[in-house]
Scaffold this active site. Structure first.
Site, mmCIF file in Angstrom:
data_model
loop_
_atom_site.group_PDB
_atom_site.id
_atom_site.type_symbol
_atom_site.label_atom_id
_atom_site.label_comp_id
_atom_site.label_asym_id
_atom_site.label_seq_id
_atom_site.Cartn_x
_atom_site.Cartn_y
_atom_site.Cartn_z
ATOM 1 N N GLY A 193 0.819 -1.198 0.000
ATOM 2 C CA GLY A 193 0.000 0.000 0.000
ATOM 3 C C GLY A 193 0.852 1.246 0.000
ATOM 4 O O GLY A 193 2.065 1.185 0.220
ATOM 5 N N PRO A 194 0.239 2.391 -0.227
ATOM 6 C CA PRO A 194 0.978 3.653 -0.211
ATOM 7 C C PRO A 194 1.247 4.125 1.219
ATOM 8 O O PRO A 194 0.752 3.538 2.180
ATOM 9 C CB PRO A 194 0.022 4.606 -0.937
ATOM 10 C CG PRO A 194 -1.335 4.068 -0.611
ATOM 11 C CD PRO A 194 -1.172 2.567 -0.559
ATOM 12 N N GLY A 195 2.033 5.201 1.344
ATOM 13 C CA GLY A 195 2.253 5.804 2.650
ATOM 14 C C GLY A 195 3.064 4.940 3.588
ATOM 15 O O GLY A 195 3.984 4.222 3.177
ATOM 16 N N CYS A 212 5.571 -6.001 1.235
ATOM 17 C CA CYS A 212 5.964 -4.604 1.034
ATOM 18 C C CYS A 212 5.603 -3.765 2.266
ATOM 19 O O CYS A 212 6.291 -3.827 3.279
ATOM 20 C CB CYS A 212 5.328 -4.058 -0.240
ATOM 21 S SG CYS A 212 6.088 -2.531 -0.834
ATOM 22 N N GLN A 224 7.064 -3.694 6.419
ATOM 23 C CA GLN A 224 7.351 -2.504 7.220
ATOM 24 C C GLN A 224 6.477 -2.486 8.472
ATOM 25 O O GLN A 224 6.939 -2.150 9.574
ATOM 26 C CB GLN A 224 7.118 -1.253 6.377
ATOM 27 C CG GLN A 224 7.979 -1.177 5.116
ATOM 28 C CD GLN A 224 7.394 -0.276 4.050
ATOM 29 O OE1 GLN A 224 6.545 0.571 4.342
ATOM 30 N NE2 GLN A 224 7.826 -0.460 2.794
ATOM 31 N N ILE A 267 9.923 3.314 1.543
ATOM 32 C CA ILE A 267 10.214 3.058 2.951
ATOM 33 C C ILE A 267 10.803 1.662 3.089
ATOM 34 O O ILE A 267 10.440 0.748 2.345
ATOM 35 C CB ILE A 267 8.923 3.168 3.808
ATOM 36 C CG1 ILE A 267 8.182 4.487 3.514
ATOM 37 C CG2 ILE A 267 9.246 3.042 5.288
ATOM 38 C CD1 ILE A 267 8.968 5.726 3.831
ATOM 39 N N HIS A 317 7.284 -7.316 -4.337
ATOM 40 C CA HIS A 317 5.959 -7.802 -4.733
ATOM 41 C C HIS A 317 6.090 -9.147 -5.448
ATOM 42 O O HIS A 317 6.479 -9.189 -6.618
ATOM 43 C CB HIS A 317 5.279 -6.798 -5.667
ATOM 44 C CG HIS A 317 4.769 -5.578 -4.988
ATOM 45 N ND1 HIS A 317 3.449 -5.184 -5.029
ATOM 46 C CD2 HIS A 317 5.401 -4.657 -4.213
ATOM 47 C CE1 HIS A 317 3.296 -4.066 -4.334
ATOM 48 N NE2 HIS A 317 4.474 -3.722 -3.827
ATOM 49 N N GLU A 349 3.791 -10.843 -6.668
ATOM 50 C CA GLU A 349 2.791 -10.926 -7.736
ATOM 51 C C GLU A 349 3.151 -10.062 -8.943
ATOM 52 O O GLU A 349 2.433 -10.070 -9.948
ATOM 53 C CB GLU A 349 1.414 -10.516 -7.191
ATOM 54 C CG GLU A 349 1.138 -9.031 -7.136
ATOM 55 C CD GLU A 349 1.914 -8.275 -6.050
ATOM 56 O OE1 GLU A 349 1.864 -7.036 -6.043
ATOM 57 O OE2 GLU A 349 2.578 -8.930 -5.213
#
Length: 729
Positions: A580-582, A607, A611, A659, A697, A699
């Site tokens: 995901g983002p952020g 991913c 984190q 990140i 990733h 996938e």
């Protein structure tokens, strides 16, 4: 004269030579029309030509077939003979024989009801280079025949068959040092009275039946029967080939001496491999067509127990109206195991200066061939180093066109290119002399052409490459490599073997029911496993879910935050934290992880998920100096653990992150299982709890190589999921 419609629906037109042609068309089954023709060629003369390969602006899919043609034109050296195979052929022979009486530069020999022999006269004057294609050759007779039947009213009627390598020596003679067998034929072209045409775009097939008449001669009502000649196999086992191992490499060394002296720029010698035919030629043809699609697939029964089965990737000469085209191929590399490996091979091929030089020389010679017969300024390169992909090989290809001068025809274009530098070398004449002096046996059909000469003036021919010649039950496969001064002898020998391998496989596996290599089966390790996939507003979450579902697992995707009742309803055996983002704090990932741990559920993070796990267990996160968004990386596997079990020590993966988990502050209970070349954490596993994660990733397209991403997911489902562990216990 324009075609007229007759009362019975047939069409009739008159050719340039005064022959009245009547064409009757009937529909054929689109789905299986061509198959019946292929089977018949085991015991009947004829040809099937197919294009089962598409390339925009160059190749489309089509099929054409002729079986039991009433007449054939054959030659050897300067001797040519025309044979009739039935009463209909006798009429055609009589029409042609009458017309040939007025043709200069030939001497007519004996004429019987079913055979006419003639000889091509030697030139009686010096021909300039600009008019060399007008010299007396067997093409003098072909010009006369096409002129006799010429009409713009039909684009399918013409001569179908094969042109042998030795025809080039009528255009540009050299000293022949290899002895030719007595039964060699340099050309076999059929004049059909029935043609099957398959139009794949319209999904239609039809058969055109022709009758021919002039004055008191007509094929109407004449018998069409032709006795079959079944294929005969043999018990004898032939030698492996005409070269011993390493001998072709020695030839490369000899060629490099010629390059050093400046005698040659490049040369394309070949070697021949033998196989005993345990299957019918039609079975070999079907197998080859299935495993090696090409723009010029062909199966020809030449008669006299001689067959040609091929899948040529290269156009020789194509003429449509005044436009003439060729597509020289040079530059070859082996296909990868998957699309990702293919892309790496393509980059390697395009970056190869040797392969670029090969194709450049081929195209420069090809442009020279066209300049002999084309309108000045019309010769153009319209495609440069374009990629064409075949079953086992990747090629670089140029596409060159020109416009024939008004005093030139398709035969002039054909002769000017005989034979393509891609099967001879440069300078072409010196290369052909080198080949004649150093190959072990005559080329026969190899390096020549197959295809069709239309009575409307068009021509469509492919180079006789990737071809199996079957003669008296023994299959021959010849393959060559383009040699340059910087060629590696061992690599060039290996290339010839690779090129021959698809043909040899078709011979050996002709009876196999499987037409293509099957993909690796995904292990059904997820049967009965329930997975809760937590979505952090990611754009790849459904592909990730798809990967897990391929294992047989049941996947429920829920966007964060995840309520307690979701855990109760789904009853997951594994919780997957999506990318995901952020940052993880944007989605309160700690809360999700806390709920999963409270239920003693295994967790796998991808991913952002990695984190989140590192941070939830007390670690710190940092920001990359340069974001890795849509970038592939080669990572090192430090500990196979659960995720990387069965994979290599290095894996190419796809990254989408800014990140990363700080390795200097990673909680001690986590083991780093993989890292990038610069030391960025790419994988972690908890030493005591069922927790694992990857920073990349699995996938992604970038992780497809070797099916690595799917294999990682299989490992996670098989060895991390709660129910999987219970089953294993």
């Amino acid at each position: 004269m324009a075609a007229v419609i007759l009362e019975d629906g047939a069409e009739s037109y008159t050719t340039k030579g005064g022959i009245v042609v009547t064409r009757r068309r009937r529909e054929a089954s689109y789905s299986d029309a061509i198959a019946g023709y292929v089977d018949r060629l085991d015991e009947r003369r004829g040809a099937v030509f197919s294009s089962n390969y598409e390339y925009p602006g160059r190749y489309t899919r089509w099929d054409t077939a002729v079986v039991d043609p009433p007449l054939a034109i054959s030659s050897f050296g300067r001797s040519l003979w025309i044979e009739a195979y039935n009463e209909r052929g006798e009429v055609l022979l009589a029409l042609i024989a009458e017309d040939l009486k007025s043709v200069a530069d030939i001497t007519l020999g004996s004429l019987a009801a079913r055979r006419l022999d003639l000889t091509i006269n030697e030139p009686d004057r010096v021909f300039t280079e600009e008019e060399r294609s007008k010299m007396p050759t067997v093409f003098t007779v072909l010009r006369a025949v096409t002129n006799l039947f010429h009409s713009e009213e039909d684009s399918n009627l013409g001569l179908y068959g094969a042109f042998g390598y030795d025809l080039a020596f009528q255009f540009d003679a050299i000293e022949l040092k290899l002895s030719r067998p007595d039964d060699q034929r340099d050309m076999v072209l059929f004049l059909p009275d029935e043609i099957l045409v398959v139009d794949h775009y319209a999904a239609k097939a039809w058969i055109d039946r022709y009758d021919f008449a002039r004055e008191n001669l007509s094929t109407e009502g004449k018998a069409a029967d032709i006795a079959p000649e079944p294929f005969r196999s043999v018990d004898s086992i032939p030698p492996h080939g005409d070269h011993r191992p390493g001998e072709y490499a020695e030839l490369v060394v000899k060629a490099k001496e010629s390059f050093r002296r400046g005698d040659l720029f490049e040369v394309v010698p070949g070697q021949k491999f033998y196989e005993r035919c345990e299957s019918r030629p039609s079975e070999i043809s079907n197998r080859l067509k299935a495993i090696n699609p090409s723009p010029y697939s062909f199966f020809i029964n030449l008669g006299n127990q001689e067959y040609l089965v091929g899948a040529s990737p290269e156009m020789f000469v194509r003429v449509s109206g005044r436009r003439i085209e060729t597509c020289p191929i040079s530059g070859t590399i082996k296909r990868g195991d998957d699309p990702i490996a293919d892309s790496e091979q393509i980059l390697k091929l395009l970056n190869s200066k040797k392969d670029e030089s090969e194709l450049t020389m081929c195209s420069d010679v090809d442009r020279n061939d066209k300049s002999r017969v084309c309108v000045p300024g019309s010769v153009k390169v319209i495609g440069r180093r374009q990629i064409e992909m075949y079953s086992r090989l990747i090629h670089t290809v140029d596409h060159i066109e020109g416009r024939l001068r008004d005093d030139m025809d398709a035969f002039d274009g054909f002769l000017s290119h005989a034979w393509a530098v891609t099967v001879t070398g440069a300078p072409k004449l010196w290369a052909m002399r080198f080949i004649e002096s150093h190959e072990k046996s005559p080329r026969a059909w190899y390096g020549g052409a197959i295809g069709m000469v239309g009575f409307n003036g068009d021509m469509n021919t492919g180079l006789t490459l990737r071809t199996i010649r079957i003669k008296d039950g023994i299959a021959e496969v010849r393959a060559g490599a383009t040699l340059l001064y910087d060629s590696n002898p061992e690599e060039e020998e290996a290339e010839t073997e690779l090129k021959a391998s698809a043909m040899i496989a078709a011979i050996r596996d002709a009876k196999s029911a499987n037409s293509a290599k099957s993909a690796r089966d995904v292990a059904a390790v997820g049967a009965g496993v329930s997975i809760l996939l937590v979505d952090h507003e990611d754009s790849f979450v459904h592909t990730l879910a798809n990967y897990f579902r391929q294992t047989g697992a049941s996947v429920t995707t829920v966007r964060t935050p995840v309520a307690e009742e979701i855990f109760d309803r789904v009853k997951p055996d594994l919780v997957v934290l999506s990318p995901g983002p952020g940052t993880p704090k944007d989605f309160d990932c700690k809360a999700t992880i806390k709920k999963a741990r409270a239920r003693d559920l295994p967790i796998f993070g991808v991913c952002l998920g990695l984190q989140a796990l590192a941070e939830a267990y007390g670690g710190d996160l940092r920001q990359l100096a340069i974001p890795m968004h849509g970038k592939p990386s080669r990572i090192r596997v430090l500990e196979p653990g659960i995720v990387f079990s069965g994979l290599g020590k290095e894996v190419t993966v796809g990254r989408y992150h800014s990140i990363f988990a700080d390795p200097s502050n990673l909680p001690r209970e986590f083991v780093i299982t993989a890292e990038s070349e610069d030391g960025t954490i790419m994988g972690i596993e908890h030493s005591k709890e069922p927790v694992a994660a990857v920073q990349f990733h699995p996938e992604s397209i970038m992780t497809l190589g070797g099916d690595a991403g799917m294999r990682m997911i299989e490992n996670v489902v098989a060895h991390l999921a709660k129910r999987a562990k219970t089953k294993a216990a």
